[in-house]
Design a protein around this motif. Sequence first.
Motif, PDB file in Angstrom:
ATOM      1  N   UNK A 185     -17.303  -5.596   4.869  1.00 31.22           N
ATOM      2  CA  UNK A 185     -17.868  -6.703   5.562  1.00 31.22           C
ATOM      3  C   UNK A 185     -19.500  -6.845   5.400  1.00 31.22           C
ATOM      4  N   UNK A 186     -20.245  -7.270   4.419  1.00 30.80           N
ATOM      5  CA  UNK A 186     -21.460  -6.960   4.485  1.00 30.80           C
ATOM      6  C   UNK A 186     -22.316  -7.596   5.790  1.00 30.80           C
ATOM      7  N   UNK A 187     -21.889  -8.173   6.700  1.00 25.70           N
ATOM      8  CA  UNK A 187     -22.431  -8.500   8.034  1.00 25.70           C
ATOM      9  C   UNK A 187     -22.338  -7.509   8.896  1.00 25.70           C
ATOM     10  N   UNK A 188     -21.116  -6.975   8.986  1.00 22.71           N
ATOM     11  CA  UNK A 188     -21.000  -5.655  10.078  1.00 22.71           C
ATOM     12  C   UNK A 188     -21.284  -4.439   9.219  1.00 22.71           C
ATOM     13  N   UNK A 189     -21.372  -4.418   8.062  1.00 23.22           N
ATOM     14  CA  UNK A 189     -21.594  -3.199   7.206  1.00 23.22           C
ATOM     15  C   UNK A 189     -20.334  -2.121   7.532  1.00 23.22           C
ATOM     16  N   UNK A 190     -19.176  -2.730   7.812  1.00 19.80           N
ATOM     17  CA  UNK A 190     -17.872  -1.939   7.867  1.00 19.80           C
ATOM     18  C   UNK A 190     -17.114  -2.012   6.741  1.00 19.80           C
ATOM     19  N   UNK A 191     -16.882  -0.804   6.129  1.00 20.41           N
ATOM     20  CA  UNK A 191     -15.930  -0.796   4.942  1.00 20.41           C
ATOM     21  C   UNK A 191     -14.526  -0.449   5.143  1.00 20.41           C
ATOM     22  N   UNK A 192     -13.590  -0.899   4.348  1.00 22.31           N
ATOM     23  CA  UNK A 192     -12.146  -0.834   4.755  1.00 22.31           C
ATOM     24  C   UNK A 192     -11.815   0.839   4.474  1.00 22.31           C
ATOM     25  N   UNK A 193     -11.056   1.354   5.388  1.00 24.23           N
ATOM     26  CA  UNK A 193     -10.595   2.869   5.234  1.00 24.23           C
ATOM     27  C   UNK A 193      -9.997   3.064   3.986  1.00 24.23           C
ATOM     28  N   UNK A 194      -8.878   2.281   3.601  1.00 21.29           N
ATOM     29  CA  UNK A 194      -8.066   2.534   2.277  1.00 21.29           C
ATOM     30  C   UNK A 194      -8.374   1.076   1.446  1.00 21.29           C
ATOM     31  N   UNK A 195      -8.123   1.312   0.093  1.00 20.90           N
ATOM     32  CA  UNK A 195      -8.184   0.226  -0.603  1.00 20.90           C
ATOM     33  C   UNK A 195      -6.687   0.418  -1.570  1.00 20.90           C
ATOM     34  N   UNK A 196      -6.013  -0.709  -1.601  1.00 19.63           N
ATOM     35  CA  UNK A 196      -4.805  -0.714  -2.432  1.00 19.63           C
ATOM     36  C   UNK A 196      -5.180  -1.080  -3.830  1.00 19.63           C
ATOM     37  N   UNK A 197      -4.837  -0.136  -4.769  1.00 26.82           N
ATOM     38  CA  UNK A 197      -5.173  -0.380  -6.059  1.00 26.82           C
ATOM     39  C   UNK A 197      -3.744  -0.779  -7.063  1.00 26.82           C
ATOM     40  N   UNK A 226       0.822  -4.057 -10.438  1.00 23.67           N
ATOM     41  CA  UNK A 226       1.675  -3.239  -9.480  1.00 23.67           C
ATOM     42  C   UNK A 226       0.914  -2.280  -8.693  1.00 23.67           C
ATOM     43  N   UNK A 227       1.283  -2.386  -7.330  1.00 25.84           N
ATOM     44  CA  UNK A 227       0.727  -1.239  -6.508  1.00 25.84           C
ATOM     45  C   UNK A 227       1.142   0.223  -7.249  1.00 25.84           C
ATOM     46  N   UNK A 228       0.084   0.825  -7.480  1.00 24.69           N
ATOM     47  CA  UNK A 228       0.231   2.142  -8.200  1.00 24.69           C
ATOM     48  C   UNK A 228      -0.639   3.456  -7.231  1.00 24.69           C
ATOM     49  N   UNK A 229      -1.774   3.003  -6.915  1.00 34.76           N
ATOM     50  CA  UNK A 229      -2.739   3.909  -6.258  1.00 34.76           C
ATOM     51  C   UNK A 229      -3.300   3.544  -4.822  1.00 34.76           C
ATOM     52  N   UNK A 285     -10.212   6.454  -7.033  1.00 35.88           N
ATOM     53  CA  UNK A 285      -8.573   6.581  -6.840  1.00 35.88           C
ATOM     54  C   UNK A 285      -8.348   7.843  -6.250  1.00 35.88           C
ATOM     55  N   UNK A 286      -7.793   8.192  -5.176  1.00 33.40           N
ATOM     56  CA  UNK A 286      -7.499   9.807  -4.630  1.00 33.40           C
ATOM     57  C   UNK A 286      -5.941  10.044  -4.522  1.00 33.40           C
ATOM     58  N   UNK A 287      -5.332   8.833  -4.168  1.00 35.15           N
ATOM     59  CA  UNK A 287      -3.624   9.144  -3.953  1.00 35.15           C
ATOM     60  C   UNK A 287      -2.722   8.295  -4.811  1.00 35.15           C
ATOM     61  N   UNK A 288      -1.699   8.754  -5.183  1.00 34.82           N
ATOM     62  CA  UNK A 288      -0.765   7.618  -5.546  1.00 34.82           C
ATOM     63  C   UNK A 288      -0.079   6.784  -4.387  1.00 34.82           C
ATOM     64  N   UNK A 289       0.818   5.879  -4.849  1.00 34.09           N
ATOM     65  CA  UNK A 289       1.289   4.742  -3.739  1.00 34.09           C
ATOM     66  C   UNK A 289       2.106   5.864  -2.490  1.00 34.09           C
ATOM     67  N   UNK A 290       2.536   6.773  -2.956  1.00 37.43           N
ATOM     68  CA  UNK A 290       3.268   7.526  -1.816  1.00 37.43           C
ATOM     69  C   UNK A 290       2.455   8.332  -1.060  1.00 37.43           C
ATOM     70  N   UNK A 291       1.107   8.316  -1.154  1.00 41.35           N
ATOM     71  CA  UNK A 291       0.177   8.977  -0.587  1.00 41.35           C
ATOM     72  C   UNK A 291       0.194  10.494  -0.814  1.00 41.35           C
TER      73      UNK A 291
END
Length: 620
Positions: free
Chosen positions: A69-81, A92-95, A113-119
Amino acid sequence: MKVWACAALLLGSWAGAQALPKTVRERIIQATVMLLPTDEEGELDGSLGSGSVISPQGFILTNYHVVGDPDTRQLSKWIQVRVVQFADREPVFTYWGKVVAADPNLDLAIVQIVEDRNEKPVGKLNLPFVEVGDSNTLSIGDDIYVFGFQGTGGMTLSFSRGSVGGFTGEDLNTSGRQWVKHDAQTGPGNSGGGVFDENGALVGVHSAGVAGDHNSRTSFMRPLALAWGLITPNVTGFVVRKGGGAAVTPSTNTSAGAGGGVWPPALATGRASVTGTVRVTGGAAAGTWTTDFTEVTDDGSLKGRARSGSKDQTAFFYYNEDDNEVWVEWTPDGKAYSSCVVEPSGVKAGSGDWTGSLYAFPNLESDGTRTGDCVVSLRAKTSGTSTSTSTTAAPAGTWPPALAAGQTWTVTFSQGGAYSVKLGAKDSDGDYPGTATQGGKTSNALFTLDGQSLLMIVGQADKTFHTCTVDRTLRGSARAYQDSKDPGVAAGTCTLASGAAAASTGSAAPALKWPLALKVGQRWDVSFPGVGTFTVSLDEPDEDSGFSGAATRGNEKGSVLMDADASELLVIVQRTDKTFLVCSADKGGLSAGSVKGDATSHRDSKDKGTSLGSCTVTPR
């Protein structure tokens, strides 16, 4: 009939110029991903965007507003790739990915990308990726191609083509090239997706669309030139394509030897103990210079001596990432320099010599004048010619290196100085624990080989630690961690070199004393989490007790105010959009080679600011 035949020929030629080859399109399709951020509970928050994989190691360039969020400067903890497996099906959800660098003012971010879909940790990746181009070469009317998940007709990948419509400043009204206008069809889901030139090189990130005032909808992209401040210190393995020529890989090699046609040559990326000659024709520096490089400096370049006849001068050898050139230069007084500059075309496969151009610089502030040509012949020293001490040195020129107990390595952090690391015996996990020394202080270290990457972990007495991950070039990215549970933040770049350097005596990272003694001419690196590292130079005293100067980060240029007294160190960086960043530290943040403090971001002088986390101030 003749007129129609000519018209058909012209139309056919025009269509051919507009077409992006299928092989190139397929590569871009495989490297275009859908990004879905999560909320605090790890659930999808309903938004989505696009991104481009710019490194086979899993780094993705996108918009800040896609992952935060550019207004609050808060980033999402995790991003589904989600990745494209078939062009006619949804990705397809992969990472899982995490944001490793972001700038809300530029609306750009880097996801890794740091983890697969199974964390589970992904380990070494080798993903399809796109080459990075030069957006500064774009002109009005140039063809561009946009890939992303615009949402029109479902969530399958969409492609559109158009042309550069013009350029505009940050506020979309003034002059400048902060935004590039184009007319390709786009939708909200295109945000963060790639814009490519006629060679298939990434030249921009689609970021916005504006309609109204009796105008048709205009799309806007951020030119890639604005992303270098995020890419260079945080991404390894990206490939630069200049103009229409062959691609150049600045951070991954396929051979560690010199003169093998590989760019940049591994000898120029932080290895100690290199020797050879530079043969110069033309100008005052004509002749053969015998060079001997034995010391790794704070910035990862090599330092040594250059001798020709009775002349004995200080010499440097390094890879200039900004200009994609290798430099060998020598100076009698630290002011005037002779510099042999080698470009990628000067390194030929099967030849041990690099050909370049010789430039003369009368002082550090002057432009160079070409005075002749030069031929560089360098090699890594063998154990028989090395000037190192009896301490066991790590092997140079082989990959992966054969680690062993007793070896010494130097790890240099752009935001933490240099450490001399001595390896102990291999443990049950196959890793090498050891000790890291800096400025007379000793801490724990761990060295491990993970696939084709080397990982060095250097701990501190307060349980914080830094990591340095490098490939065969021995250059890579650093991360800082508060503790073992912290996901970490990007902390600039780092280099590894075989053998001990000046870190063991503290000269590579001079010990700081409190209060800091500021003066004109000093240069400092100030690192802000989620934004990047600014290099600041102190130019003149201000009206009070501080110093004003310039602040640069990649192509971004701003101003700085830096002040230090007995109780506080204060660094204020004002950016081109008039927002500013503040780093405030006290004596408790002082370490041997840097100062840690609290970082805040402010929209203007009336804004109380948003916390960014921990900032670091390091002398250059």
